[in-house]
Design an enzyme around this catalytic site. Sequence first.
Site, PDB file in Angstrom:
ATOM      1  N   HIS A   1     -25.611  31.252 -13.305  1.00  0.00           N
ATOM      2  CA  HIS A   1     -25.970  32.392 -12.469  1.00  0.00           C
ATOM      3  C   HIS A   1     -27.493  32.413 -12.314  1.00  0.00           C
ATOM      4  O   HIS A   1     -28.228  32.192 -13.276  1.00  0.00           O
ATOM      5  CB  HIS A   1     -25.472  33.686 -13.113  1.00  0.00           C
ATOM      6  CG  HIS A   1     -26.003  34.911 -12.449  1.00  0.00           C
ATOM      7  ND1 HIS A   1     -25.899  35.117 -11.093  1.00  0.00           N
ATOM      8  CD2 HIS A   1     -26.674  35.989 -12.960  1.00  0.00           C
ATOM      9  CE1 HIS A   1     -26.478  36.269 -10.798  1.00  0.00           C
ATOM     10  NE2 HIS A   1     -26.955  36.811 -11.903  1.00  0.00           N
TER      11      HIS A   1
ATOM     12  N   CYS B   1     -22.473  40.259 -11.526  1.00  0.00           N
ATOM     13  CA  CYS B   1     -22.933  38.869 -11.390  1.00  0.00           C
ATOM     14  C   CYS B   1     -21.909  37.866 -11.915  1.00  0.00           C
ATOM     15  O   CYS B   1     -21.977  36.690 -11.588  1.00  0.00           O
ATOM     16  CB  CYS B   1     -24.268  38.682 -12.096  1.00  0.00           C
ATOM     17  SG  CYS B   1     -25.543  39.771 -11.451  1.00  0.00           S
TER      18      CYS B   1
ATOM     19  N   ASN C   1     -31.670  36.640  -6.788  1.00  0.00           N
ATOM     20  CA  ASN C   1     -30.393  36.919  -7.449  1.00  0.00           C
ATOM     21  C   ASN C   1     -29.465  37.614  -6.444  1.00  0.00           C
ATOM     22  O   ASN C   1     -29.696  38.757  -6.071  1.00  0.00           O
ATOM     23  CB  ASN C   1     -30.659  37.816  -8.665  1.00  0.00           C
ATOM     24  CG  ASN C   1     -29.401  38.161  -9.442  1.00  0.00           C
ATOM     25  OD1 ASN C   1     -28.291  37.907  -8.987  1.00  0.00           O
ATOM     26  ND2 ASN C   1     -29.591  38.748 -10.609  1.00  0.00           N
TER      27      ASN C   1
HETATM   28  N1  ACO Z   1     -45.040  42.865 -10.184  1.00  0.00           N
HETATM   29  C1  ACO Z   1     -46.067  42.961 -11.023  1.00  0.00           C
HETATM   30  N2  ACO Z   1     -45.956  43.477 -12.260  1.00  0.00           N
HETATM   31  C2  ACO Z   1     -44.721  43.865 -12.647  1.00  0.00           C
HETATM   32  C3  ACO Z   1     -43.603  43.780 -11.808  1.00  0.00           C
HETATM   33  C4  ACO Z   1     -43.801  43.257 -10.529  1.00  0.00           C
HETATM   34  N3  ACO Z   1     -42.787  43.112  -9.651  1.00  0.00           N
HETATM   35  N4  ACO Z   1     -42.543  44.240 -12.465  1.00  0.00           N
HETATM   36  C5  ACO Z   1     -42.953  44.606 -13.683  1.00  0.00           C
HETATM   37  N5  ACO Z   1     -44.279  44.400 -13.796  1.00  0.00           N
HETATM   38  C6  ACO Z   1     -45.141  44.649 -14.922  1.00  0.00           C
HETATM   39  C7  ACO Z   1     -44.562  45.680 -15.870  1.00  0.00           C
HETATM   40  O1  ACO Z   1     -44.847  46.974 -15.395  1.00  0.00           O
HETATM   41  C8  ACO Z   1     -45.291  45.359 -17.146  1.00  0.00           C
HETATM   42  O2  ACO Z   1     -46.572  45.917 -17.087  1.00  0.00           O
HETATM   43  P1  ACO Z   1     -47.201  46.604 -18.392  1.00  0.00           P
HETATM   44  O3  ACO Z   1     -47.260  45.502 -19.417  1.00  0.00           O
HETATM   45  O4  ACO Z   1     -48.530  47.043 -17.887  1.00  0.00           O
HETATM   46  O5  ACO Z   1     -46.257  47.692 -18.752  1.00  0.00           O
HETATM   47  C9  ACO Z   1     -45.452  43.833 -17.077  1.00  0.00           C
HETATM   48  O6  ACO Z   1     -45.270  43.461 -15.706  1.00  0.00           O
HETATM   49  C10 ACO Z   1     -44.459  43.073 -17.911  1.00  0.00           C
HETATM   50  O7  ACO Z   1     -43.190  43.633 -17.659  1.00  0.00           O
HETATM   51  P2  ACO Z   1     -41.941  43.169 -18.458  1.00  0.00           P
HETATM   52  O8  ACO Z   1     -40.784  44.013 -18.100  1.00  0.00           O
HETATM   53  O9  ACO Z   1     -42.308  42.996 -19.900  1.00  0.00           O
HETATM   54  O10 ACO Z   1     -41.736  41.720 -17.850  1.00  0.00           O
HETATM   55  P3  ACO Z   1     -40.728  40.630 -18.318  1.00  0.00           P
HETATM   56  O11 ACO Z   1     -41.438  39.417 -18.671  1.00  0.00           O
HETATM   57  O12 ACO Z   1     -39.716  41.172 -19.287  1.00  0.00           O
HETATM   58  O13 ACO Z   1     -39.949  40.317 -16.960  1.00  0.00           O
HETATM   59  C11 ACO Z   1     -37.949  40.771 -15.770  1.00  0.00           C
HETATM   60  C12 ACO Z   1     -39.241  41.338 -16.326  1.00  0.00           C
HETATM   61  C13 ACO Z   1     -38.279  39.683 -14.754  1.00  0.00           C
HETATM   62  C14 ACO Z   1     -37.144  41.867 -15.108  1.00  0.00           C
HETATM   63  C15 ACO Z   1     -37.159  40.157 -16.944  1.00  0.00           C
HETATM   64  O14 ACO Z   1     -37.038  41.062 -18.002  1.00  0.00           O
HETATM   65  C16 ACO Z   1     -35.796  39.724 -16.523  1.00  0.00           C
HETATM   66  O15 ACO Z   1     -35.621  38.825 -15.720  1.00  0.00           O
HETATM   67  N6  ACO Z   1     -34.762  40.300 -17.110  1.00  0.00           N
HETATM   68  C17 ACO Z   1     -33.423  39.956 -16.764  1.00  0.00           C
HETATM   69  C18 ACO Z   1     -32.952  40.986 -15.875  1.00  0.00           C
HETATM   70  C19 ACO Z   1     -32.316  40.443 -14.646  1.00  0.00           C
HETATM   71  O16 ACO Z   1     -32.411  39.324 -14.264  1.00  0.00           O
HETATM   72  N7  ACO Z   1     -31.638  41.335 -14.004  1.00  0.00           N
HETATM   73  C20 ACO Z   1     -30.983  41.003 -12.808  1.00  0.00           C
HETATM   74  C21 ACO Z   1     -29.649  41.517 -12.799  1.00  0.00           C
HETATM   75  S1  ACO Z   1     -28.769  41.032 -14.162  1.00  0.00           S
HETATM   76  C22 ACO Z   1     -28.296  39.537 -14.055  1.00  0.00           C
HETATM   77  O17 ACO Z   1     -28.220  39.015 -12.990  1.00  0.00           O
HETATM   78  C23 ACO Z   1     -27.941  38.805 -15.290  1.00  0.00           C
END
Ligand code: ACO
Length: 326
Positions: free
Chosen positions: A253, A116, A283
């Site tokens: 980003h 990224c 993204n």
């Molecule tokens: N739909 C519904 N529920 C979901 C989904 C989905 N697509 N994905 C995860 N969940 C659930 C999980 O299973 C979890 O359930 P549980 O509590 O029963 O276990 C719940 O939602 C919460 O999950 P978390 O992982 O705690 O959610 P969080 O608020 O951390 O958000 C996310 C997750 C969006 C991935 C976040 O951590 C994030 O954006 N991280 C950055 C990672 C990123 O952007 N990566 C992209 C590449 S890297 C970059 O570009 C910098």
Amino acid sequence: MKCIRSEIIGHGHYLPAKELTNDDLAQMVDTNDEWISTRTGIKSRHVAAEEEYTSDLAVNAAQMAVKTAGISVEEIDVVILATVTPDNTTPATSAKISARLGVKEGTPAFDISAACSGFVYALTMADNMIRLGQAKTALVVSAETLSKITDWTDRNTCVLFGDGAGAVVLRACEGEGTSADTGILATKIYADGSQYDNLRTTGGVSTSQNAGYIWMNGKEVFKFAINGLTQAAEEVMAMGNVKAENIDWLIPHQANIRIISGVGQKLGLPDEKVVVTIDHQANTSAATIPLALSEYMEAGKIKKGDLVVLNAMGAGFTWGGALVRI
Ligand code: ACO
């Protein structure tokens, strides 16, 4: 003191025709529009067709950049592509792009793999070549078909990514060495390989002989992203001798609206100065920044003379920033 600067003289972007909304995804995995919108800020994303490749997206964006620059392709002295989804493992996809654009034979072309952060890395390399006098005109493209390395059965990742391409043409110009100059005023790139496993594909040429799928430790990425993006922005502003209140636009980003807002707040920038395209693009890795830049320039929002900070963070971990006067 007089110096050489790299001015952005052209911009381009391209999104594949097919759109995939959150409701479409809810038909494929156990998710819903409400979760995706509130947790990520994404409403829909574009996805390449089966026989549409990274080079196809890149060529479209590059052609627009060459057109808006008002130059002929023969004037290009180097082609740099940032991507993690090349058409082939080798040769570099930039070579294919050069040939398809009609860039003159013998012109150097290479790909950069910094996930990224790829655009910021590529911009830094192009700026360095221009300032060293190795190139007068550079084409910098970021293009991704992340849909091809997405596990469409994994709701943790498949809702986050999209396909697209963005490009800029840089041209050498003379500056006074002050923050009033036009062009790239400062760049800074970083990496921390101890974070290698927190964001990666599940395979690769040397390990599994296939590309694998994107896998991540979302919470670790989230935490690191806010700090890394803020650090990069602050450092390039300090290098360019400008303060946050002088900044017209922040182009972060586009990984998650909560990361974008968090960084904007930490830098003390009002929401209206922070560029957001994640809602309709998701993204697109290296492509998010040039895509956003080109969309905003095309819409007349980002204008000549504006002072812009770009910052990105991604797998590696890599991160970085650039301070640019358009
Ligand atoms: N739909 C519904 N529920 C979901 C989904 C989905 N697509 N994905 C995860 N969940 C659930 C999980 O299973 C979890 O359930 P549980 O509590 O029963 O276990 C719940 O939602 C919460 O999950 P978390 O992982 O705690 O959610 P969080 O608020 O951390 O958000 C996310 C997750 C969006 C991935 C976040 O951590 C994030 O954006 N991280 C950055 C990672 C990123 O952007 N990566 C992209 C590449 S890297 C970059 O570009 C910098």
